[in-house]
Design an enzyme around this catalytic site. Structure first.
Site, PDB file in Angstrom:
ATOM      1  N   LYS A 171      18.392  34.260  33.000  1.00  0.00           N
ATOM      2  CA  LYS A 171      18.233  34.026  31.557  1.00  0.00           C
ATOM      3  C   LYS A 171      17.656  35.300  30.968  1.00  0.00           C
ATOM      4  O   LYS A 171      16.439  35.491  30.930  1.00  0.00           O
ATOM      5  CB  LYS A 171      17.280  32.853  31.344  1.00  0.00           C
ATOM      6  CG  LYS A 171      17.446  32.104  30.032  1.00  0.00           C
ATOM      7  CD  LYS A 171      17.326  32.936  28.781  1.00  0.00           C
ATOM      8  CE  LYS A 171      15.925  33.109  28.275  1.00  0.00           C
ATOM      9  NZ  LYS A 171      15.886  33.976  27.061  1.00  0.00           N
ATOM     10  N   GLU A 246       5.233  38.555  36.169  1.00  0.00           N
ATOM     11  CA  GLU A 246       5.011  39.986  35.928  1.00  0.00           C
ATOM     12  C   GLU A 246       4.767  40.100  34.438  1.00  0.00           C
ATOM     13  O   GLU A 246       5.692  40.017  33.636  1.00  0.00           O
ATOM     14  CB  GLU A 246       6.244  40.764  36.391  1.00  0.00           C
ATOM     15  CG  GLU A 246       5.905  42.167  36.805  1.00  0.00           C
ATOM     16  CD  GLU A 246       5.995  43.119  35.650  1.00  0.00           C
ATOM     17  OE1 GLU A 246       4.973  43.268  34.935  1.00  0.00           O
ATOM     18  OE2 GLU A 246       7.063  43.694  35.452  1.00  0.00           O
ATOM     19  N   CYS A 280       5.617  47.594  30.726  1.00  0.00           N
ATOM     20  CA  CYS A 280       4.378  46.881  31.040  1.00  0.00           C
ATOM     21  C   CYS A 280       3.427  47.742  31.863  1.00  0.00           C
ATOM     22  O   CYS A 280       2.224  47.576  31.781  1.00  0.00           O
ATOM     23  CB  CYS A 280       4.662  45.554  31.722  1.00  0.00           C
ATOM     24  SG  CYS A 280       5.991  45.658  32.894  1.00  0.00           S
ATOM     25  N   GLU A 370      -2.534  45.025  24.660  1.00  0.00           N
ATOM     26  CA  GLU A 370      -1.306  45.742  24.975  1.00  0.00           C
ATOM     27  C   GLU A 370      -0.506  45.918  23.684  1.00  0.00           C
ATOM     28  O   GLU A 370      -0.186  44.946  23.014  1.00  0.00           O
ATOM     29  CB  GLU A 370      -0.484  44.939  25.981  1.00  0.00           C
ATOM     30  CG  GLU A 370       0.799  45.631  26.372  1.00  0.00           C
ATOM     31  CD  GLU A 370       1.596  44.837  27.388  1.00  0.00           C
ATOM     32  OE1 GLU A 370       1.747  43.615  27.229  1.00  0.00           O
ATOM     33  OE2 GLU A 370       2.073  45.454  28.363  1.00  0.00           O
TER      34      GLU A 370
HETATM   35  P1  ADP Z   1       8.475  39.331  24.900  1.00  0.00           P
HETATM   36  O1  ADP Z   1       7.346  39.221  23.930  1.00  0.00           O
HETATM   37  O2  ADP Z   1       8.423  40.516  25.797  1.00  0.00           O
HETATM   38  O3  ADP Z   1       9.817  39.064  24.299  1.00  0.00           O
HETATM   39  P2  ADP Z   1       8.590  36.718  26.006  1.00  0.00           P
HETATM   40  O4  ADP Z   1       7.675  36.158  27.029  1.00  0.00           O
HETATM   41  O5  ADP Z   1       8.650  36.087  24.686  1.00  0.00           O
HETATM   42  O6  ADP Z   1       8.186  38.213  25.939  1.00  0.00           O
HETATM   43  O7  ADP Z   1      10.075  36.779  26.561  1.00  0.00           O
HETATM   44  C1  ADP Z   1      10.420  37.074  27.890  1.00  0.00           C
HETATM   45  C2  ADP Z   1      11.534  36.137  28.326  1.00  0.00           C
HETATM   46  O8  ADP Z   1      11.007  34.814  28.343  1.00  0.00           O
HETATM   47  C3  ADP Z   1      12.735  36.106  27.386  1.00  0.00           C
HETATM   48  O9  ADP Z   1      13.926  35.922  28.143  1.00  0.00           O
HETATM   49  C4  ADP Z   1      12.445  34.899  26.540  1.00  0.00           C
HETATM   50  O10 ADP Z   1      13.593  34.321  25.956  1.00  0.00           O
HETATM   51  C5  ADP Z   1      11.840  33.963  27.571  1.00  0.00           C
HETATM   52  N1  ADP Z   1      11.006  32.897  26.983  1.00  0.00           N
HETATM   53  C6  ADP Z   1      10.303  32.940  25.834  1.00  0.00           C
HETATM   54  N2  ADP Z   1       9.696  31.759  25.607  1.00  0.00           N
HETATM   55  C7  ADP Z   1      10.019  30.945  26.642  1.00  0.00           C
HETATM   56  C8  ADP Z   1       9.719  29.596  26.998  1.00  0.00           C
HETATM   57  N3  ADP Z   1       8.959  28.837  26.220  1.00  0.00           N
HETATM   58  N4  ADP Z   1      10.230  29.104  28.155  1.00  0.00           N
HETATM   59  C9  ADP Z   1      10.972  29.878  28.956  1.00  0.00           C
HETATM   60  N5  ADP Z   1      11.328  31.135  28.676  1.00  0.00           N
HETATM   61  C10 ADP Z   1      10.856  31.686  27.542  1.00  0.00           C
END
Ligand code: ADP
Length: 468
Positions: A171, A246, A280, A370
């Protein structure tokens, strides 16, 4: 162009027929559209993975290794297309893109190699038994990745997960899915059996969460924010499945007066310039021995002012990240911090000026949080003890860098710094070196032989043999 999911070795329309827009961050113009996945798409992808995985796991390590090499060959041959997909939605500069695709390819070569030599072990319990361990896959692994290094983060998890016999449902970030989709196509064309690498695109809420919750998913690999990591950790805890987290960092770069200052300054400039700081593991807290602090700051500022947007560094990859960095500048201003260089956006695309805040109060938000942009903070220290205190004065613990002419001091600090990786005088950190966090930077290890063990379970088999 519209991109569907990649499920069971072919493109698939999203169940709800909906698509999400993407953006070219160099221009802010709309780009390709990606499928807006939902739970039924996740179900299809996991079903394809479940169907394909047992036969893959039964193949010999040598066989799987050949397939992984085939994927690497296809990535090399298709590098230009991978680069273009990545560029279109990230705006990264050419050198950066080439490096990332090469690193991504190297994961498949590395795990293809060690797969042939790294197995379980026999355990000697005396002549009356034969006991051995096997590395067994989890079955289906969910790989959820962010937008900063899209292909690299995907391959870092996919290669070891596939190597030990898992199937994967990936994903990617909804902002940067195209390269992972193209990788899946290349892998299929290269001979990876259908269903072993599926890509379902869409938001975290609509795809990421149903994927993590799916009963057939046996392990989760996540790279991204602390907030999402915490959410997924609760999902995983409830289901009793392991996960790798991570997460972020606010990593220190320590420079002592006896260091090779040319190289130390270059390392600080790289922390800002590489992927415009959207890494990161970027070492964004520059801690400098007081006697050379001002000199080092002046040299870093002078060097980053020479960096050209679109040539030496790319834009912020998402609108939200761009706004977040500007909000950090606002907060820093309100808290009385004045940058020695930068501190604002360019008037085109999502580019932000390389920025240095010198001699900051360690309590300020800009010094603690960060930023995930081209922003350094610096702090002077009086001696080794204070350097160590400042280095560890963070909730994070991903990496650290120490620059000193005194190698024993470098090693002393490396033992006392709370971080998963410490580089002394530019020591290389590569695919071979295990990578992962201490503290709020997460847990679990990517890269190295360690990552193979993250994606495999150790089974012990013990046989009692004839008595005589
Ligand atoms: P960033 O701020 O770096 O975008 P996120 O943690 O929001 O970090 O996103 C990292 C990944 O996690 C992306 O693929 C995002 O779509 C996914 N993601 C965000 N929210 C959720 C959630 N509630 N459950 C599972 N995956 C998520």
């Amino acid at each position: 162009m519209r991109h569907g999911h990649w499920i069971g070795g072919k493109p698939e329309e999203p169940a709800n027929q909906a698509y999400l827009p993407t953006l070219d961050p160099t221009t802010r113009l709309p780009g390709d559209e990606v499928a807006a996945g939902s739970a039924p798409d996740v179900d299809r992808a996991v079903a394809a993975a479940v169907a394909a995985q047992p036969a893959w796991a039964r193949r010999s390590a040598a066989d799987r290794s050949e397939v992984l090499h085939g994927i690497a060959d296809a990535m090399e041959a298709g590098a230009d297309e991978l680069i273009e997909r990545e560029r279109a939605c990230t705006g990264k500069v050419p050198g950066q893109l080439r490096t990332e695709v090469e690193m991504s390819t190297a994961y498949f070569r590395y795990y293809a190699g060690i797969l042939r030599a790294h197995q379980g072990r026999t355990i000697d319990q005396g002549a009356h038994s034969h006991t051995y361990t096997r590395l067994e896959p989890y079955g289906v692994v969910a790989v959820i990745t962010p937008w900063n290094l899209p292909l690299n983060q995907a391959c870092r998890a996919l290669a070891p997960a596939l190597a030990v016999g898992n199937a994967v449902v990936a994903k990617p970030s909804e902002f940067t899915s195209a390269s992972t989709l193209h990788l899946a196509r290349l892998a299929t064309e290269a001979g990876l059996p259908d269903g072993l690498l599926n890509v379902v695109t869409g938001t975290g809420r609509d795809v990421g969460t149903p994927l993590a919750l799916h009963p057939a998913v046996g392990r989760i690999a996540f790279t991204g924010s602390v907030a999402t990591g915490r959410h997924l950790a609760t999902v995983a805890a409830d289901r009793i499945v392991p996960l790798t987290l991570e997460l972020g960092g606010k990593s220190p770069l320590l420079v002592f007066a006896d260091a090779d200052l040319d190289r130390a300054v270059a390392a600080a400039v790289t922390a800002i310039g590489f992927n415009a700081g959207q890494v990161c593991s970027a070492t964004t807290r520059l801690l400098v021995e007081a006697s050379v602090h001002d000199e080092v700051v002046a040299r870093v500022a002078e060097a980053v002012e020479l960096l050209e947007p679109g040539v030496d560094f790319g834009p912020m990859i998402t609108e939200a990240q761009y706004e977040k960095v500007l909000a950090h500048f606002e907060t820093a201003r309100a808290q009385g911090a004045v940058p020695v260089t930068g501190g604002s956006a360019y008037d085109h695309g999502l580019y932000i000026r390389p920025t240095v805040y010198a001699d900051v109060d360690p309590a300020l938000r800009i010094a603690r949080e960060e930023v995930f942009g081209p922003v350094l903070v610096t702090m002077p220290f009086a001696d080794e003890a204070e350097a160590l205190t400042l280095a560890n004065d963070t909730e994070y613990g991903l990496v650290a860098a120490v620059w000193s002419g005194d190698v024993a001091r470098g090693l002393r600090l490396a033992e006392r710094i709370d971080a998963g990786q410490v580089a002394i005088n530019g020591g290389p950190l590569t695919i071979e070196t295990p990578f992962g966090g201490y503290k709020r930077s997460g847990y679990g290890r990517e890269k190295g032989i360690d990552a193979l063990h993250e994606y495999a379970r150790t089974k012990t088999v013990s046989l009692s043999i004839a008595q005589f």
